[in-house]
Design an enzyme around this catalytic site. Sequence first.
Site, mmCIF file in Angstrom:
data_model
loop_
_atom_site.group_PDB
_atom_site.id
_atom_site.type_symbol
_atom_site.label_atom_id
_atom_site.label_comp_id
_atom_site.label_asym_id
_atom_site.label_seq_id
_atom_site.Cartn_x
_atom_site.Cartn_y
_atom_site.Cartn_z
ATOM 1 N N ALA A 129 0.855 -1.198 0.000
ATOM 2 C CA ALA A 129 0.000 0.000 0.000
ATOM 3 C C ALA A 129 0.888 1.244 0.000
ATOM 4 O O ALA A 129 1.595 1.477 -0.962
ATOM 5 C CB ALA A 129 -0.974 -0.018 1.167
ATOM 6 N N ASP A 150 -3.924 -13.379 -3.343
ATOM 7 C CA ASP A 150 -3.451 -12.001 -3.368
ATOM 8 C C ASP A 150 -2.097 -11.882 -2.660
ATOM 9 O O ASP A 150 -1.191 -11.198 -3.146
ATOM 10 C CB ASP A 150 -4.479 -11.076 -2.705
ATOM 11 C CG ASP A 150 -4.094 -9.607 -2.845
ATOM 12 O OD1 ASP A 150 -3.991 -9.128 -3.988
ATOM 13 O OD2 ASP A 150 -3.871 -8.949 -1.814
ATOM 14 N N LYS A 165 1.701 -10.849 -4.305
ATOM 15 C CA LYS A 165 2.624 -9.882 -3.716
ATOM 16 C C LYS A 165 4.007 -10.495 -3.504
ATOM 17 O O LYS A 165 5.037 -9.848 -3.751
ATOM 18 C CB LYS A 165 2.065 -9.365 -2.380
ATOM 19 C CG LYS A 165 0.810 -8.524 -2.529
ATOM 20 C CD LYS A 165 0.263 -8.102 -1.173
ATOM 21 C CE LYS A 165 -0.998 -7.257 -1.324
ATOM 22 N NZ LYS A 165 -1.545 -6.825 -0.021
#
Length: 380
Positions: A169, A237, A241
């Site tokens: 993020a 997910d 990453k």
Amino acid sequence: MSTQIVSSPVLDRIDLNNIKKKKINIAIFGHGNVGRHLVNQIISSKEEISRRRDVDLNIFAVANSKTVLIQPNGINNNWLDEKKKSGHTYSVEEVIRFAKNNNLQNLILVDNTADADFVQNYPTFVENGFHLVSSNKIANTLGLKFYKHLRDKLTVNRRQYLYETNVGAGLPLIDTIKLLHLSGENITRIRGVFSGSLSYIFNTFSEEDRLFSSVLRSAINKGYTEPDPREDLCGNDVGRKLLILARELDLHNEFEDISIQNLIPKDLRNVSKEEFFERLIELDVPFQIKKKNQSKDSVFRYVADLHGDLSKETGGLLNVNLVSVPKNSMLGALKGSDSIFEIYTESYGDNPIVIQGAGAGAAVTARGVFGDILRISDKD
């Protein structure tokens, strides 16, 4: 001795307030949670950025999968209403053609979609002068053939591709790993809790006397999970990453190389979302058994781990698992929905570089995308 200021005809003709600022022309695709926050952040900050950086940020196009709003002089606060009234169906070629016909310079494409098809347009944008900024991680997790093809295009066309938000993020993770790797530092392992939603779920489940379904409902209601929480619980997910970080180290891994522990019981994986919500209590018994069998002073964490011989292109081992860790460890001390990344290197030995902070949230991710835009703006 006095200093005399001499008037100059040339200086007299210069209005310092009207020196032409560098104009950055931005096309934003995807205006859901992250995209909407990003557009509003840019609009609210552009005057201050213009004053401090001599850069004029101009969003000339905003699009979703159906329509686009194109305004050569930039969108304003009412962009969403304007798009509802004036938005029209479009093709990628139309946006590129518009930029060319209006001689727009310093072009940046921003991808806030989660669209696997849209990333196939990246090479075309690059060939037509666009830099790339993306919160969409798909382009970095497709096959190595596409991954290398895109980077070849970027090199030939001297364009940049920034995607800091793909993994952490708003945390400065990818930049840190890139700098370490490019400087010749031998990274030996990367481990951590990569998902803000799963961080919250297992931090809460470990600390509180609550059933797993209750904790999961709480995470859903707080907006921490995807609309269908199975997208978080399946682990894919987190796996993507981890693959992105592996490829930053020039490892030749594919998604299929990752060992991922799927937390969804097999008979709940393919039912409708509505049925899954109705049957959440079926998760309680297996997780309660795991909790009961856990050793004292330990907590659950859903951990991604890149290890093995990372000095070899095919030496990386990628694992994503629910593990039990000591409560007093760095992973065990994690709180809330924070993410944590431990980067082990040859120089630092057993003492990893630790990057920790907010790992989820549309506003946080949008701010990270905004940062990537500004970094390109400074260099372009």
